[in-house]
Design an enzyme around this catalytic site. Structure first.
Site, PDB file in Angstrom:
ATOM      1  N   PRO A  86       0.819  -1.225   0.000  1.00  0.00           N
ATOM      2  CG  PRO A  86      -0.760  -1.544   1.689  1.00  0.00           C
ATOM      3  CD  PRO A  86       0.561  -2.057   1.187  1.00  0.00           C
ATOM      4  CD  GLU A  90      -2.023  -5.201   9.774  1.00  0.00           C
ATOM      5  OE1 GLU A  90      -1.966  -3.992   9.525  1.00  0.00           O
ATOM      6  OE2 GLU A  90      -3.033  -5.904   9.552  1.00  0.00           O
ATOM      7  NE  ARG A  99      -4.684  -4.888 -22.123  1.00  0.00           N
ATOM      8  CZ  ARG A  99      -5.658  -5.271 -22.939  1.00  0.00           C
ATOM      9  NH1 ARG A  99      -6.225  -6.449 -22.794  1.00  0.00           N
ATOM     10  NH2 ARG A  99      -6.050  -4.485 -23.921  1.00  0.00           N
ATOM     11  CG  ASP A 132      -6.005  -0.036 -25.430  1.00  0.00           C
ATOM     12  OD1 ASP A 132      -7.138   0.401 -25.687  1.00  0.00           O
ATOM     13  OD2 ASP A 132      -5.797  -1.112 -24.855  1.00  0.00           O
TER      14      ASP A 132
HETATM   15  C1  9D3 Z   1      -5.811  -2.525   7.324  1.00  0.00           C
HETATM   16  C2  9D3 Z   1      -4.363  -2.674   7.557  1.00  0.00           C
HETATM   17  N1  9D3 Z   1      -3.667  -1.459   7.161  1.00  0.00           N
HETATM   18  C3  9D3 Z   1      -3.726  -0.474   8.202  1.00  0.00           C
HETATM   19  C4  9D3 Z   1      -2.733  -0.422   9.215  1.00  0.00           C
HETATM   20  C5  9D3 Z   1      -2.367  -1.745   6.617  1.00  0.00           C
HETATM   21  C6  9D3 Z   1      -2.422  -2.677   5.469  1.00  0.00           C
HETATM   22  C7  9D3 Z   1      -1.554  -3.757   5.412  1.00  0.00           C
HETATM   23  C8  9D3 Z   1      -1.610  -4.641   4.364  1.00  0.00           C
HETATM   24  C9  9D3 Z   1      -3.335  -2.513   4.427  1.00  0.00           C
HETATM   25  C10 9D3 Z   1      -3.390  -3.427   3.372  1.00  0.00           C
HETATM   26  C11 9D3 Z   1      -2.521  -4.490   3.332  1.00  0.00           C
HETATM   27  C12 9D3 Z   1      -2.570  -5.446   2.203  1.00  0.00           C
HETATM   28  N2  9D3 Z   1      -2.521  -4.744   0.931  1.00  0.00           N
HETATM   29  C13 9D3 Z   1      -1.581  -4.983   0.014  1.00  0.00           C
HETATM   30  O1  9D3 Z   1      -0.759  -5.849   0.219  1.00  0.00           O
HETATM   31  C14 9D3 Z   1      -1.548  -4.200  -1.199  1.00  0.00           C
HETATM   32  C15 9D3 Z   1      -2.393  -3.140  -1.668  1.00  0.00           C
HETATM   33  C16 9D3 Z   1      -3.554  -2.525  -1.122  1.00  0.00           C
HETATM   34  O2  9D3 Z   1      -4.080  -2.850  -0.039  1.00  0.00           O
HETATM   35  N3  9D3 Z   1      -4.146  -1.530  -1.830  1.00  0.00           N
HETATM   36  C17 9D3 Z   1      -3.672  -1.102  -3.038  1.00  0.00           C
HETATM   37  N4  9D3 Z   1      -2.588  -1.640  -3.580  1.00  0.00           N
HETATM   38  C18 9D3 Z   1      -1.962  -2.652  -2.898  1.00  0.00           C
HETATM   39  S1  9D3 Z   1      -0.586  -3.434  -3.413  1.00  0.00           S
HETATM   40  C19 9D3 Z   1      -0.527  -4.427  -2.099  1.00  0.00           C
END
Ligand code: 9D3
Length: 256
Positions: free
Chosen positions: A89, A116, A154, A169
């Site tokens: 994230p 996490e 793609r 595209d």
């Molecule tokens: C709810 C937990 N979060 C708050 C402390 C942290 C969190 C940890 C792990 C939030 C999401 C994740 C898992 N997400 C991914 O591994 C992830 C992701 C995403 O959640 N949103 C957009 N792109 C990606 S790329 C990997």
């Protein structure tokens, strides 16, 4: 291209890499998608890959050791120089420009997290790039890895059969698509815009361009910021906005 995905849920990948555009590319040998499960590299009898965060707090983190070993194994499945890309994230937002760059590489290792996330030292030690899909919460990185694979594959030469879609595209790259219509001509009193039925291909091209510009301006104005429009595009967009201001819906009135 060789792709290796590091994931605790490798079963999530198979249905996807076996179907559709990506599935066909795999079958035709244009891309190979392998996977490595860190659980297979855990050193204790229970196959433990997670542990509690130092400093406390909710949830668990992925331990460095099994992940680092799994990533090393994944690297051995791809050509030298292939980047190790973490899906997190906190990553830079994945977009079509990133997909175009990845499509020029001989391979890549995609690392999907769970729980996490990762111990930060693993990222410092082995990660070349971190990518995110955007500002929403997924349960892990697998869906993000699959999105990256789909958008990238793609673009590989020979993957899109007729080539037509890839050309289109890239032609309209950076704009939202225009509306599309197929038969029947009228659905619940809603007619196909007359210009699409009249056979004037230059008029159709202009109408589609105008719709693409207009929708982009209304829904995603940031896509037009810092982009200079041609004289024709400027005029088409002005016409679109003016017709909308006047509430002109002639285009959608039934012909019969
Ligand atoms: C709810 C937990 N979060 C708050 C402390 C942290 C969190 C940890 C792990 C939030 C999401 C994740 C898992 N997400 C991914 O591994 C992830 C992701 C995403 O959640 N949103 C957009 N792109 C990606 S790329 C990997």
């Amino acid at each position: 291209m060789d792709i290796a995905v590091v994931s605790l849920f490798p079963e999530m990948l198979a249905p996807f890499t076996e179907l559709g555009v990506v599935g066909r590319a795999v079958q035709r040998g244009l891309v190979r998608v392998g996977s490595v499960d860190p659980r297979g590299y855990a050193t204790d009898v229970h196959g433990t890959v997670d542990d509690r965060p130092y400093g406390g707090g909710p949830g668990m983190l992925l331990r460095v050791e099994p992940c680092a070993t799994a990533i090393a194994a994944a690297r051995s499945q791809v050509p030298g120089g292939s980047p190790v890309i973490f899906l997190t994230p906190q990553g830079r937002k994945f977009d079509q420009a990133v997909a175009r760059r990845l499509a020029t590489l001989p391979g890549m290792v995609l690392v999907a997290g769970r729980y996490e996330g990762f111990d930060e030292r693993l990222i410092e030690m082995v990660c070349d790039e971190e990518l995110s899909l955007g500002d929403f919460v997924l349960s892990g990185g697998e869906l993000a890895a699959l999105a990256v694979i789909d958008a990238t594959v793609r673009l590989l030469p020979g993957v899109l059969g007729d080539g037509q879609s890839a050309v289109e595209d890239s032609f309209s790259a950076g704009l939202l698509d225009h509306p599309h219509y197929t038969r029947p001509e009228v659905v619940e009193g809603r007619a196909v815009p007359g210009v699409l039925l009249a056979g004037d291909h230059e008029a159709i091209r202009r109408w589609r361009r105008k719709q693409a510009l207009g929708r982009t301006s209304l829904r995603r104005p940031e896509l037009l910021q810092g982009r200079s429009l041609t004289t024709e595009d400027r005029r088409l967009l002005d016409e679109f906005l003016e017709e909308r201001r006047l509430g002109n819906e002639d285009d959608n009135r039934p012909l019969h």
